[in-house]
Scaffold this active site. Structure first.
Site, PDB file in Angstrom:
ATOM      1  N   SER A 100      35.547  49.749  41.567  1.00 30.17           N
ATOM      2  CA  SER A 100      35.085  48.918  40.458  1.00 30.17           C
ATOM      3  C   SER A 100      33.700  48.409  40.795  1.00 30.17           C
ATOM      4  CB  SER A 100      36.044  47.728  40.260  1.00 30.17           C
ATOM      5  OG  SER A 100      35.479  46.752  39.405  1.00 30.17           O
ATOM      6  N   TYR A 151      40.310  40.115  43.940  1.00 28.70           N
ATOM      7  CA  TYR A 151      40.061  41.430  43.358  1.00 28.70           C
ATOM      8  C   TYR A 151      38.760  42.010  43.911  1.00 28.70           C
ATOM      9  CZ  TYR A 151      39.547  45.048  39.782  1.00 28.70           C
ATOM     10  OH  TYR A 151      39.416  46.248  39.129  1.00 28.70           O
TER      11      TYR A 151
END
Length: 259
Positions: free
Chosen positions: A150, A163
């Site tokens: 990501s 995250y």
């Protein structure tokens, strides 16, 4: 007996980015094993769509966060197809609650890390060893491992630090395995998506619609699972045959700095 067609195992392949990758690889002539935590009866539509693209499809239920499931997942693929050529580490989760890093909890941190980092790190270990076995048995074997990370690998969000850290760690995992598997001719890559339209991002659509309109990315639109799928398919097809350990950005130019 191993089948002639290449086989890809895609974690979290039932929906979203994983399913976009599965469709791209099925259309390219691979057979597909998709993994998810839900029972197989919830994956019927995905299996049918992949089958319509010509793929033989196996659904392997299992939790990437649980190393005990890794052996069962790989053995199921071996039993069905006799081979495994491509691993796509795609499964991932967000934190249960978006807490400021000054108030975040160890429980939330551990929950994210187990799925997003520890799980794929050790699943890759198991699959890599099987790929090495295949390479030693057949010099023509061409394996590949892809980590889906990501932009949060490098873009800071202080209300979901777990995250960000998990994806940054996964970026390093891709580099580590690229170095370790180079002697066996098994390339490892990282595909780093930007803002992708999936059911997981549906809740923040209005926020990002506004940001795109204000110039968040050079290409002023949401990314799609198909965009990520095409990037992965190019890697698996061998379009970057003299590359390994590369980061492929699929972010619409979001991280290019401009004045």
């Amino acid at each position: 007996m191993a089948k002639d067609r290449k086989v890809a195992l895609i974690t979290g392949g039932r929906r979203g980015i994983g399913f976009g990758i599965a469709k791209a690889l099925a259309a390219q002539g691979l057979d597909i094993a998709i993994n998810g935590v839900s029972p197989e009866d919830g994956a019927g539509a995905a299996i049918a769509e992949l089958g319509a693209l010509g793929a033989e499809v196996l659904y392997v239920q299992g939790d990437v966060a649980d190393p005990a499931d890794h052996a069962r997942m790989v053995e199921a693929v071996k039993a069905r197809f006799g081979r495994l050529d491509v691993l796509i580490n795609n499964a991932g989760i967000g934190p249960r609650s978006r807490d400021d890093i000054l108030t975040a909890t160890p429980e939330n941190y551990d929950h994210v890390m187990q799925t997003n980092l520890r799980g794929p790190y050790f699943l890759t270990q198991r699959v890599a060893n099987f790929m090495v076995e295949q390479k030693k048995a057949d010099a023509a074997f061409e394996g590949m491992i892809v980590f889906i990370t990501s932009i949060s690998s490098t873009v800071v969000s202080v209300n979901r630090g777990e995250y960000c850290i998990s994806k940054a760690g996964l970026s390093m995992a891709a580099q580590l395995y690229a170095v370790r598997l180079a002697e066996f001719g098994i390339p490892v890559h990282e595909v780093r998506p930007g803002i992708i339209a999936t059911d997981l991002t549906a809740g923040v659509k209005a926020k990002y619609d506004k940001l795109f309109a204000e110039g968040l990315a050079l290409l002023p639109r949401w990314g799609t699972p198909e965009d990520v799928g095409r990037a992965v398919a190019a890697l698996v097809r061998g379009d970057l045959a003299y590359s390994t350990g590369q980061v492929i950005m699929v972010d619409g130019g979001m991280q290019i700095q401009t004045l």
